[in-house]
Design an enzyme around this catalytic site. Sequence first.
Site, PDB file in Angstrom:
ATOM      1  CB  CYS A  89      85.881 -31.762  70.040  1.00  0.00           C
ATOM      2  SG  CYS A  89      86.792 -32.180  68.511  1.00  0.00           S
ATOM      3  CB  ALA A 130      85.810 -30.487  77.042  1.00  0.00           C
ATOM      4  CB  CYS A 140      80.835 -21.294  68.822  1.00  0.00           C
ATOM      5  SG  CYS A 140      82.462 -21.496  69.553  1.00  0.00           S
TER       6      CYS A 140
END
Length: 490
Positions: A234, A236, A383
């Site tokens: 993933c 980006a 995150c």
Amino acid sequence: MALYSAAASVLAGLERGEGGLKSLVYNSGFAHVRQLYALVSETLRYAPVLEKLLDGASLLQAEKKLPPQLAKVLVYDLLFGKGVKCGGRWKALVRRHRARLEAELARMKVRLKVSRNEDLLAPEQAVSPTATQVPRYVRVNTLKTCVDDVIDFFKRQGYSYLGKAVSLEELKALSGKKFLLDLHLPELLVFPSQTDLHDNLLYTSGHIILQDKASCLPAFLLDPAAGSHVIDACAAPGNKTSHLAAILKNKGQIFAFDVDPKRVATTNTLLTRAGVTGCQLAQQDFLTVDPRDPKYSRVTHILVDPSCSGSGNVRLQLLTWSWAGGLQIPGDSSCPAGMVTRVPGEEVAPSAERLQALAGFQRRVLSHALSFPALQRLVYSTCSLHQEENEDVVQSVLQDWGSAFRLVTTFPSWPCRGLAAFPGADSCLRASPAETLTHGFFVAVLELCREGAAAPSSLPAAVKENPQPGEGTEPGLAPRKRKKKKQRVK
């Protein structure tokens, strides 16, 4: 219209946790960055008011093709800014609803017994204490330069270099034009939190990457050897991908995936500026990638950093978001961050339904990554602050895979460990503004169990504490040689 489209894209990027406000603005490609920054900042400041206005006027229900982020920007400029400047159908659309929006604004003022637009805002908040603690981290891009040259460059610009930090307290105490070498990561410089380097020559030329320290952990801990084949599932906006390329020294092969075309374009721009070669960037959902495809037969390392709630992003914690509409599984990267409206000062928290959907998606991505036949080592990171997206996902997938993979105890000197959700969960890392002076983050390292070996819940802490810059941090990893100086920045 370009201004409003750019502003809407920045808002969407913030919701997806792609980066901070300044980074997204400066990476937008919009010619007038100050104008864009001002519009987005003011739209964010009025975000709670704008959401109520959009809801009260039923604008999004009446105009189903109008993206919510674009609606906020247009309504802000119509009612609170200098008036809608664009032409075309969006201008006609918002003006068509002007009377309803103005009437809703007037009713809101009457209800709150205020007369000025500014009085609709909550009392101006000081910047969150946690936000002020997070310094400005600068990763030296070793594909183009080296740490010593970057330090010399900043010294010539009037900055004072204080050497390598020995404690987090030293990072907290930074002020003015002083900076340090990070105490954990060997290619990371630390500046005071308000330092703005977006116009600095080193940044615009790709010699440095503005990347939070916690975000540097996944590639650092994956640690593929030069020549390895690696997948960034993933990718980006590309910071971790460029970090992987630097660790690989542009030798080997990186396969990077993202399904959203705008995010792929942003990633491509960053990778080009950083001097990354040997990376195949594909606009593709990682879940559709066939592990048995011969082109991936040599992939030994995978970094999985999937869509998550973004609840660890300090900047998002300072904003009020709402997640409206039906349940969306974040298989595509356009999925919003899933924040619910909050009272200022409360923890940002997605709904239970949203967390369940995110965790299900994350389990699928992690399990899919483990199915690549030559895989030796994998890093899973988010995150997010939530156990459901972190320890629970890792535990569930490890149970599904039996004894094929083991959770590795990594970076023993790191002060913040995984929650005690299952035996060995302290092998994982966590990060937070309070404990590590970073954004909130979670990292788990998984390795293939050798044939005939049991799968321990964690490895012995046979790792050198407080490793010196450039030395390996895992059992069996050879110390990294000090990189030779590359092109000197003048």
